[in-house]
Design a protein around this motif. Structure first.
Motif, mmCIF file in Angstrom:
data_model
loop_
_atom_site.group_PDB
_atom_site.id
_atom_site.type_symbol
_atom_site.label_atom_id
_atom_site.label_comp_id
_atom_site.label_asym_id
_atom_site.label_seq_id
_atom_site.Cartn_x
_atom_site.Cartn_y
_atom_site.Cartn_z
ATOM 1 N N PRO A 194 0.830 -1.216 0.000
ATOM 2 C CA PRO A 194 0.000 0.000 0.000
ATOM 3 C C PRO A 194 0.860 1.259 0.000
ATOM 4 O O PRO A 194 2.067 1.205 0.267
ATOM 5 C CB PRO A 194 -0.805 -0.138 1.290
ATOM 6 N N PRO A 195 0.250 2.408 -0.277
ATOM 7 C CA PRO A 195 1.013 3.660 -0.358
ATOM 8 C C PRO A 195 1.731 4.000 0.952
ATOM 9 O O PRO A 195 1.159 3.883 2.040
ATOM 10 C CB PRO A 195 -0.060 4.710 -0.673
ATOM 11 N N ALA A 196 2.973 4.434 0.822
ATOM 12 C CA ALA A 196 3.777 4.758 2.000
ATOM 13 C C ALA A 196 3.144 5.871 2.831
ATOM 14 O O ALA A 196 3.163 5.827 4.068
ATOM 15 C CB ALA A 196 5.189 5.159 1.565
ATOM 16 N N ALA A 197 2.589 6.886 2.160
ATOM 17 C CA ALA A 197 2.011 8.011 2.894
ATOM 18 C C ALA A 197 0.818 7.569 3.734
ATOM 19 O O ALA A 197 0.608 8.055 4.858
ATOM 20 C CB ALA A 197 1.590 9.116 1.929
ATOM 21 N N LEU A 198 0.023 6.650 3.208
ATOM 22 C CA LEU A 198 -1.117 6.126 3.956
ATOM 23 C C LEU A 198 -0.638 5.372 5.188
ATOM 24 O O LEU A 198 -1.173 5.537 6.293
ATOM 25 C CB LEU A 198 -1.948 5.220 3.046
ATOM 26 N N CYS A 199 0.373 4.541 5.007
ATOM 27 C CA CYS A 199 0.930 3.799 6.141
ATOM 28 C C CYS A 199 1.519 4.742 7.185
ATOM 29 O O CYS A 199 1.374 4.515 8.394
ATOM 30 C CB CYS A 199 2.008 2.835 5.653
ATOM 31 N N ALA A 200 2.170 5.803 6.722
ATOM 32 C CA ALA A 200 2.765 6.769 7.651
ATOM 33 C C ALA A 200 1.705 7.449 8.503
ATOM 34 O O ALA A 200 1.908 7.703 9.703
ATOM 35 C CB ALA A 200 3.581 7.800 6.868
ATOM 36 N N ARG A 201 0.563 7.764 7.905
ATOM 37 C CA ARG A 201 -0.510 8.405 8.675
ATOM 38 C C ARG A 201 -1.063 7.456 9.741
ATOM 39 O O ARG A 201 -1.362 7.878 10.863
ATOM 40 C CB ARG A 201 -1.620 8.884 7.739
ATOM 41 N N VAL A 202 -1.205 6.187 9.402
ATOM 42 C CA VAL A 202 -1.686 5.209 10.382
ATOM 43 C C VAL A 202 -0.677 5.033 11.503
ATOM 44 O O VAL A 202 -1.040 4.973 12.684
ATOM 45 C CB VAL A 202 -1.984 3.863 9.691
ATOM 46 N N LEU A 203 0.597 4.949 11.161
ATOM 47 C CA LEU A 203 1.634 4.830 12.190
ATOM 48 C C LEU A 203 1.616 6.024 13.138
ATOM 49 O O LEU A 203 1.686 5.865 14.366
ATOM 50 C CB LEU A 203 3.012 4.725 11.534
ATOM 51 N N ALA A 204 1.517 7.221 12.581
ATOM 52 C CA ALA A 204 1.523 8.422 13.417
ATOM 53 C C ALA A 204 0.332 8.452 14.360
ATOM 54 O O ALA A 204 0.447 8.897 15.506
ATOM 55 C CB ALA A 204 1.536 9.661 12.525
ATOM 56 N N ARG A 205 -0.811 7.958 13.909
ATOM 57 C CA ARG A 205 -2.029 8.015 14.717
ATOM 58 C C ARG A 205 -2.119 6.897 15.735
ATOM 59 O O ARG A 205 -2.556 7.114 16.870
ATOM 60 C CB ARG A 205 -3.260 7.960 13.789
ATOM 61 N N LEU A 206 -1.700 5.686 15.358
ATOM 62 C CA LEU A 206 -1.922 4.522 16.222
ATOM 63 C C LEU A 206 -0.651 3.968 16.875
ATOM 64 O O LEU A 206 -0.740 3.284 17.891
ATOM 65 C CB LEU A 206 -2.577 3.390 15.414
ATOM 66 N N PHE A 207 0.502 4.263 16.298
ATOM 67 C CA PHE A 207 1.770 3.749 16.831
ATOM 68 C C PHE A 207 2.779 4.889 16.922
ATOM 69 O O PHE A 207 3.815 4.874 16.256
ATOM 70 C CB PHE A 207 2.304 2.624 15.939
ATOM 71 N N PRO A 208 2.482 5.898 17.735
ATOM 72 C CA PRO A 208 3.345 7.088 17.772
ATOM 73 C C PRO A 208 4.763 6.808 18.255
ATOM 74 O O PRO A 208 5.666 7.611 17.987
ATOM 75 C CB PRO A 208 2.599 8.028 18.738
ATOM 76 N N ASP A 209 4.985 5.688 18.944
ATOM 77 C CA ASP A 209 6.315 5.368 19.443
ATOM 78 C C ASP A 209 7.074 4.421 18.529
ATOM 79 O O ASP A 209 8.182 3.983 18.869
ATOM 80 C CB ASP A 209 6.213 4.741 20.841
ATOM 81 N N ALA A 210 6.501 4.070 17.377
ATOM 82 C CA ALA A 210 7.197 3.190 16.439
ATOM 83 C C ALA A 210 8.452 3.881 15.913
ATOM 84 O O ALA A 210 8.487 5.113 15.788
ATOM 85 C CB ALA A 210 6.279 2.820 15.281
ATOM 86 N N PRO A 211 9.481 3.118 15.606
ATOM 87 C CA PRO A 211 10.715 3.728 15.094
ATOM 88 C C PRO A 211 10.474 4.513 13.814
ATOM 89 O O PRO A 211 9.672 4.121 12.969
ATOM 90 C CB PRO A 211 11.623 2.517 14.820
ATOM 91 N N GLY A 212 11.144 5.621 13.679
ATOM 92 C CA GLY A 212 11.052 6.412 12.467
ATOM 93 C C GLY A 212 12.231 6.128 11.547
ATOM 94 O O GLY A 212 13.168 5.416 11.902
ATOM 95 N N GLY A 213 12.164 6.671 10.336
ATOM 96 C CA GLY A 213 13.286 6.569 9.420
ATOM 97 C C GLY A 213 13.260 5.397 8.471
ATOM 98 O O GLY A 213 14.010 5.378 7.495
ATOM 99 N N ALA A 214 12.437 4.392 8.746
ATOM 100 C CA ALA A 214 12.356 3.217 7.874
ATOM 101 C C ALA A 214 11.132 3.325 6.970
ATOM 102 O O ALA A 214 10.303 4.225 7.112
ATOM 103 C CB ALA A 214 12.300 1.943 8.721
ATOM 104 N N ASP A 215 11.017 2.398 6.032
ATOM 105 C CA ASP A 215 9.862 2.355 5.147
ATOM 106 C C ASP A 215 8.580 2.239 5.974
ATOM 107 O O ASP A 215 8.472 1.341 6.821
ATOM 108 C CB ASP A 215 9.987 1.149 4.217
ATOM 109 N N PRO A 216 7.603 3.126 5.786
ATOM 110 C CA PRO A 216 6.400 3.109 6.626
ATOM 111 C C PRO A 216 5.623 1.798 6.553
ATOM 112 O O PRO A 216 5.090 1.342 7.575
ATOM 113 C CB PRO A 216 5.567 4.279 6.092
ATOM 114 N N TRP A 217 5.519 1.178 5.388
ATOM 115 C CA TRP A 217 4.787 -0.077 5.282
ATOM 116 C C TRP A 217 5.498 -1.175 6.054
ATOM 117 O O TRP A 217 4.878 -1.926 6.810
ATOM 118 C CB TRP A 217 4.618 -0.465 3.818
ATOM 119 N N ARG A 218 6.810 -1.265 5.908
ATOM 120 C CA ARG A 218 7.570 -2.261 6.667
ATOM 121 C C ARG A 218 7.426 -2.011 8.164
ATOM 122 O O ARG A 218 7.299 -2.945 8.955
ATOM 123 C CB ARG A 218 9.037 -2.202 6.268
#
Length: 218
Positions: free
Chosen positions: A166-190
């Motif tokens: 799926p689109p990286a930007a879509l995954c990034a928005r979900v990560l920011a909203r639901l997993f705010p402590d997830a590591p940054g800098g890597a591919d958002p889908w991964r």
């Protein structure tokens, strides 16, 4: 603190349009699935591919229902009765007619997605309703719906032998909203697959258990 994506920018909120996009992309992918593959196990789940798509549809409808009452309950869910057809199957309250085949199943998925899109779009942002991960708001339910659609489509795609990114930007928005402590800098889908226990992420142990943070952000 807001979570930045790989570009260093802060993703925008998850919207009703994001739900519609996730469902549309999933349906477009699954329309190409082999007809005889729906009984295959969905990735690492105990469910088969048909059951997993039913589960996605039920989650989308469930999220829409929670913000439907004039005064949504905050301490428990709207009491729809759940059932399962076999011990290992997901608990659901809506089944797709088997006689309608995969095309009918995907129609059920589209319809349930459309209901969540409509509810997120028309429900005032101050509304709060119950969810197992905590009381949340319409944007939270949108993010939960997108997460369920993306990661369970991944499970189904594995079972059916399809490629799904799926689109990286879509995954990034979900990560920011639901997993705010997830590591940054890597591919958002991964990273989203890692956050939901489905993939490795270099430098980070795969979580043995996971839980999203659906608390309202304002």
């Amino acid at each position: 603190m807001s979570r930045s994506d790989a570009t260093g920018s802060v993703p925008s909120p998850v919207t009703a349009d994001d739900v519609g996009l996730a469902v549309r992309l999933a349906v477009e992918l699954l329309r190409h699935a082999p007809v005889d593959g729906w009984g295959s196990r969905a990735g690492s789940l105990e469910w088969d591919c048909w059951e997993t798509v039913e589960h996605i549809a039920n989650d989308l409808l469930y999220y829409a229902v929670q913000i439907g009452p004039q005064s949504p309950p905050l301490d428990t869910h709207v009491p729809l009765a759940l059932t399962r057809k076999r011990p290992e199957a997901p608990m659901v309250f809506v089944h797709a007619e088997r006689a309608a085949g995969p095309a009918g199943l995907l129609q059920v998925l589209e319809a349930c997605g459309a209901l969540l899109v409509a509810m997120v779009r028309t429900t005032p942002p101050h509304v709060r309703a119950h969810h197992g991960a905590g009381v949340t708001d319409p944007e939270g339910f949108a993010a939960l719906g997108v997460r369920e659609t993306l990661v369970h489509t991944h499970d189904v795609a594995e079972g059916l032998g399809l490629a799904w990114t799926p689109p990286a930007a879509l995954c990034a928005r979900v990560l920011a909203r639901l997993f705010p402590d997830a590591p940054g800098g890597a591919d958002p889908w991964r990273t989203l697959l890692w956050a939901t226990g489905r993939a490795e992420l270099p430098g980070h142990a795969r979580p043995a258990t996971w839980r999203s943070d659906s608390a309202p952000r304002s």
